[in-house]
Design an enzyme around this catalytic site. Structure first.
Site, PDB file in Angstrom:
ATOM      1  N   GLY A  94      29.548  56.081  12.634  1.00  0.00           N
ATOM      2  CA  GLY A  94      30.101  55.019  11.874  1.00  0.00           C
ATOM      3  C   GLY A  94      29.608  54.870  10.404  1.00  0.00           C
ATOM      4  N   GLY A 108      30.497  52.587   8.317  1.00  0.00           N
ATOM      5  CA  GLY A 108      30.839  51.705   7.608  1.00  0.00           C
ATOM      6  C   GLY A 108      29.683  50.754   6.831  1.00  0.00           C
ATOM      7  N   PHE A 109      29.724  49.455   6.842  1.00  0.00           N
ATOM      8  CA  PHE A 109      28.645  48.780   5.986  1.00  0.00           C
ATOM      9  C   PHE A 109      27.432  48.949   6.507  1.00  0.00           C
ATOM     10  CE2 PHE A 109      32.418  46.510   4.676  1.00  0.00           C
ATOM     11  CZ  PHE A 109      32.085  46.323   3.240  1.00  0.00           C
ATOM     12  N   GLY A 110      27.267  48.847   7.874  1.00  0.00           N
ATOM     13  CA  GLY A 110      25.771  48.944   8.650  1.00  0.00           C
ATOM     14  C   GLY A 110      25.558  50.461   8.803  1.00  0.00           C
ATOM     15  N   VAL A 117      33.459  60.141  17.888  1.00  0.00           N
ATOM     16  CA  VAL A 117      32.752  60.315  18.920  1.00  0.00           C
ATOM     17  C   VAL A 117      33.501  59.925  20.158  1.00  0.00           C
ATOM     18  CG1 VAL A 117      30.422  59.553  19.668  1.00  0.00           C
ATOM     19  CG2 VAL A 117      30.640  60.062  17.539  1.00  0.00           C
ATOM     20  N   GLU A 155      43.928  34.937   3.031  1.00  0.00           N
ATOM     21  CA  GLU A 155      44.029  35.642   1.731  1.00  0.00           C
ATOM     22  C   GLU A 155      45.185  36.557   1.809  1.00  0.00           C
ATOM     23  OE1 GLU A 155      40.498  37.832   1.421  1.00  0.00           O
ATOM     24  OE2 GLU A 155      39.374  36.264   0.784  1.00  0.00           O
ATOM     25  N   ASP A 186      29.269  45.004  13.351  1.00  0.00           N
ATOM     26  CA  ASP A 186      30.498  44.186  14.498  1.00  0.00           C
ATOM     27  C   ASP A 186      30.238  44.558  15.988  1.00  0.00           C
ATOM     28  OD1 ASP A 186      31.454  43.235  12.164  1.00  0.00           O
ATOM     29  OD2 ASP A 186      33.323  44.257  12.405  1.00  0.00           O
ATOM     30  N   ALA A 207      30.551  41.623   6.730  1.00  0.00           N
ATOM     31  CA  ALA A 207      29.465  42.758   6.239  1.00  0.00           C
ATOM     32  C   ALA A 207      28.042  42.380   6.025  1.00  0.00           C
ATOM     33  CB  ALA A 207      30.128  43.040   4.873  1.00  0.00           C
TER      34      ALA A 207
HETATM   35  C1  LIG Z   1      40.961  42.681   6.779  1.00  0.00           C
HETATM   36  C2  LIG Z   1      39.273  42.416   6.955  1.00  0.00           C
HETATM   37  C3  LIG Z   1      38.870  41.503   5.750  1.00  0.00           C
HETATM   38  C4  LIG Z   1      37.588  41.208   5.824  1.00  0.00           C
HETATM   39  N1  LIG Z   1      37.068  40.525   4.982  1.00  0.00           N
HETATM   40  C5  LIG Z   1      35.572  40.423   4.966  1.00  0.00           C
HETATM   41  C6  LIG Z   1      34.941  39.352   4.012  1.00  0.00           C
HETATM   42  O1  LIG Z   1      35.795  38.899   3.255  1.00  0.00           O
HETATM   43  N2  LIG Z   1      33.732  39.561   4.005  1.00  0.00           N
HETATM   44  C7  LIG Z   1      32.589  39.956   4.954  1.00  0.00           C
HETATM   45  O2  LIG Z   1      31.667  39.958   4.842  1.00  0.00           O
HETATM   46  N3  LIG Z   1      33.444  40.666   5.963  1.00  0.00           N
HETATM   47  C8  LIG Z   1      34.910  40.959   6.194  1.00  0.00           C
HETATM   48  N4  LIG Z   1      35.416  41.489   7.088  1.00  0.00           N
HETATM   49  C9  LIG Z   1      34.506  42.144   8.033  1.00  0.00           C
HETATM   50  C10 LIG Z   1      33.615  43.295   7.573  1.00  0.00           C
HETATM   51  O3  LIG Z   1      34.662  44.269   6.995  1.00  0.00           O
HETATM   52  C11 LIG Z   1      33.044  43.867   8.947  1.00  0.00           C
HETATM   53  O4  LIG Z   1      32.276  42.806   9.460  1.00  0.00           O
HETATM   54  C12 LIG Z   1      32.282  44.889   8.440  1.00  0.00           C
HETATM   55  O5  LIG Z   1      33.221  46.090   8.282  1.00  0.00           O
HETATM   56  C13 LIG Z   1      31.424  45.746   9.944  1.00  0.00           C
HETATM   57  O6  LIG Z   1      30.543  46.562   9.373  1.00  0.00           O
HETATM   58  P1  LIG Z   1      30.260  47.840  10.314  1.00  0.00           P
HETATM   59  O7  LIG Z   1      29.387  48.858   9.727  1.00  0.00           O
HETATM   60  O8  LIG Z   1      29.997  47.286  11.932  1.00  0.00           O
HETATM   61  O9  LIG Z   1      31.786  48.709  10.731  1.00  0.00           O
HETATM   62  P2  LIG Z   1      32.791  48.919   9.835  1.00  0.00           P
HETATM   63  O10 LIG Z   1      32.491  48.781   8.580  1.00  0.00           O
HETATM   64  O11 LIG Z   1      34.039  48.747  10.654  1.00  0.00           O
HETATM   65  O12 LIG Z   1      32.693  50.714  10.021  1.00  0.00           O
HETATM   66  C14 LIG Z   1      32.741  51.350  11.207  1.00  0.00           C
HETATM   67  C15 LIG Z   1      32.981  52.882  11.043  1.00  0.00           C
HETATM   68  O13 LIG Z   1      32.849  53.616  12.439  1.00  0.00           O
HETATM   69  C16 LIG Z   1      33.997  54.496  12.243  1.00  0.00           C
HETATM   70  N5  LIG Z   1      34.149  54.601  13.919  1.00  0.00           N
HETATM   71  C17 LIG Z   1      34.611  54.082  14.472  1.00  0.00           C
HETATM   72  N6  LIG Z   1      34.627  54.637  15.916  1.00  0.00           N
HETATM   73  C18 LIG Z   1      34.310  55.736  15.737  1.00  0.00           C
HETATM   74  C19 LIG Z   1      34.302  56.944  16.498  1.00  0.00           C
HETATM   75  N7  LIG Z   1      34.553  56.729  17.864  1.00  0.00           N
HETATM   76  N8  LIG Z   1      33.803  57.964  16.219  1.00  0.00           N
HETATM   77  C20 LIG Z   1      33.733  58.265  14.819  1.00  0.00           C
HETATM   78  N9  LIG Z   1      33.604  57.059  13.644  1.00  0.00           N
HETATM   79  C21 LIG Z   1      33.894  56.049  14.131  1.00  0.00           C
HETATM   80  C22 LIG Z   1      35.230  54.021  11.521  1.00  0.00           C
HETATM   81  O14 LIG Z   1      35.864  55.005  10.843  1.00  0.00           O
HETATM   82  C23 LIG Z   1      34.462  53.369  10.255  1.00  0.00           C
HETATM   83  O15 LIG Z   1      34.210  54.078   9.108  1.00  0.00           O
HETATM   84  C24 LIG Z   1      36.776  41.884   6.979  1.00  0.00           C
HETATM   85  C25 LIG Z   1      37.264  42.819   7.948  1.00  0.00           C
HETATM   86  C26 LIG Z   1      39.007  43.099   7.790  1.00  0.00           C
HETATM   87  C27 LIG Z   1      39.460  43.847   8.715  1.00  0.00           C
END
Ligand SMILES: Cc1cc2nc3c(=O)[nH]c(=O)nc-3n(C[C@H](O)[C@H](O)[C@H](O)COP(=O)(O)OP(=O)(O)OC[C@H]3O[C@@H](n4cnc5c(N)ncnc54)[C@H](O)[C@@H]3O)c2cc1C
Length: 420
Positions: A11, A13-15, A80, A171, A301, A318
């Site tokens: 993943g 994402g932010f983490g 994955v 929003e 998340d 995030a």
């Molecule tokens: C519409 C929306 C608005 C938001 N607004 C805010 C805000 O204003 N402020 C704030 O702080 N937070 C906000 N959030 C929440 C924030 O975006 C999440 O908390 C944050 O993205 C979590 O980060 P993460 O690294 O856990 O996962 P994510 O950023 O979701 O990244 C997960 C990654 O894993 C990948 N992935 C998933 N499953 C698989 C797999 N099986 N195999 C390979 N890759 C995979 C995905 O493609 C993705 O790139 C918002 C979320 C949404 C949906």
């Protein structure tokens, strides 16, 4: 790289990005970041893409480009599907990969609760394709409305509804309302846009339930001023693709219903079932280790860490994911150096939401404010948080253009959206 410790991160994402950035600078590690997309998504601004305020390439950034020059780093675009903890291996759609440490950072997906079986009828907003689908669907319906004037479904075609009054729902409602007032009358002069209703349904007694009372009240006031029909204590109990029914029995028409009422973790097969808890999140200890998996960690998340201050886990935002990622990097380096890992402590940076032009609500620890200043703060924080200089510049240009002209680069139906 046999002498290096191999860390697989699932993943980007932010983490995942925060962890990989820190770890791939350490020569003792070989970092492999895996994602099913080849770009990182800045989810907080997805609603801007959905409503034409920003183009998708302003909020998405190629993962390989983020890691240019990082020597101990590899990216693999793959999905994955399974973990085999006893073999220290994962299964993906491009084959198996082995690891010394595995970090699950797969984020979350929309949680449709009772509507899971009919989720295709709703629009979700978790990915760039979701946002583009929503944008296309709205524009398709507006085009349809111009030729179906007088049709008995006309109202359902032009109305838009949002389920969930958290930051995303609020929003989005504000942005749709501005589109209705400033953009559509110019682009669709033949439509009577006063007939277009924007509904926001929230099951709780107030909007932005995770924020302060002041922010809830202000956001409600701003939305009402923009003409959004906000329904509180309004649990959606049925939807047939055209008609929404509330638990109270009230009915509303809308073909466009956007679901922002909750998320659940993206878990994969092979993880100890006991570790998967409320909201599909994986229970981790204070070092982000998943219960009964010594060398498997979860961040962001998808991780559920109970602490005294956060008995239901940290908020799924995030900053949590970034702080988890950065802390875990530190801990893995300590572990490699034979030192004790340190317990994670969340630093609450506050929260904010914007409700249309020049209006926002900001809750900082010990300090809350609403209105125009809050909006400038919101703009600045989001602009600075975008990944990549180019994205910052383009978003700044689009927002400035929007600010001075009240217009948006809205309206292309490049890939029509069809409901399954
Ligand atoms: C519409 C929306 C608005 C938001 N607004 C805010 C805000 O204003 N402020 C704030 O702080 N937070 C906000 N959030 C929440 C924030 O975006 C999440 O908390 C944050 O993205 C979590 O980060 P993460 O690294 O856990 O996962 P994510 O950023 O979701 O990244 C997960 C990654 O894993 C990948 N992935 C998933 N499953 C698989 C797999 N099986 N195999 C390979 N890759 C995979 C995905 O493609 C993705 O790139 C918002 C979320 C949404 C949906």
């Amino acid at each position: 790289m046999e002498d290096k410790t191999k860390v697989l991160i699932v993943g980007a994402g932010f983490g995942g990005i925060a962890l990989a950035k820190k770890l791939s600078r350490n020569k003792n590690f070989e970092v492999v970041l895996i994602d099913k997309h080849n770009y990182h998504t800045f989810q907080p601004l997805l609603y801007q893409v959905a409503t034409g305020g920003l183009e998708p390439d302003s909020i998405a950034y190629p993962i390989r480009r983020i890691f240019r020059g990082h020597k101990n780093f590899h990216f693999r675009m793959a999905e994955v599907t399974k973990v085999l903890p006893e073999e220290n291996t994962i299964e993906t759609n491009i084959g198996k990969m082995d690891y010394d440490f595995l970090v699950l950072a797969m984020g979350s997906q929309s949680n449709f609760f009772n509507f899971e079986t009919q989720k295709e009828q709703f629009m979700a907003m978790k990915t760039v394709p979701d946002a583009l689908d929503m944008r296309s669907f709205i524009m398709q319906n507006l085009e349809k409305a111009t030729v179906k004037m007088g049709n008995k479904h006309e109202q359902a075609i032009i109305n838009m509804a949002i389920v969930g009054g958290g930051p995303t729902g609020v929003e989005l409602a504000g942005s749709l309302a501005e589109m209705k007032h400033y953009v559509l009358p110019k682009d669709f002069p033949e439509l009577d846009t006063s007939k277009l209703n924007i509904y926001l349904f929230e099951a709780a007694p107030r909007l932005l339930a995770a924020m302060s009372e002041d922010s809830s009240k202000a956001s409600l006031k701003y939305l009402k001023k923009l003409g959004v029909h906000v329904y509180l204590n309004a649990m959606v109990s049925g939807y047939d693709g055209k008609n929404i029914t509330l638990k109270s029995g009230e009915k509303f028409q809308s073909e466009t219903v956007i679901w922002t009422a909750g998320v659940k973790g993206n878990v994969i097969e092979g993880i100890n079932k006991k570790a998967i808890q409320a909201g599909n999140r994986m229970k981790v200890n204070r070092y982000n280790q998943i219960e009964s998996h010594e060398n498997i960690f979860a961040i962001g998340d998808v991780a559920l860490m109970f602490t005294e201050r956060y008995p239901k886990g940290h908020p799924q935002v995030a900053p949590t994911a970034i702080q988890h990622g950065e802390h875990l990097a530190k801990n893995l380096i300590r572990k490699m150096n034979g030192k004790q890992m340190l317990q994670f402590k969340y630093f609450d940076k506050g929260s904010m939401a914007t409700v249309g032009r020049l209006k926002a609500v900001v809750d900082l620890p010990g300090y809350k404010f609403q209105g125009m200043f809050a909006w400038w703060v919101w703009m600045f924080v989001h602009l600075m948080s975008l990944v990549g200089f180019r994205n910052k510049v383009i978003a700044f240009f689009d927002w400035s253009y929007n600010y001075f002209t009240y217009d948006r680069p809205l309206g292309l139906i490049i890939r029509p959206f069809r409901r399954k």
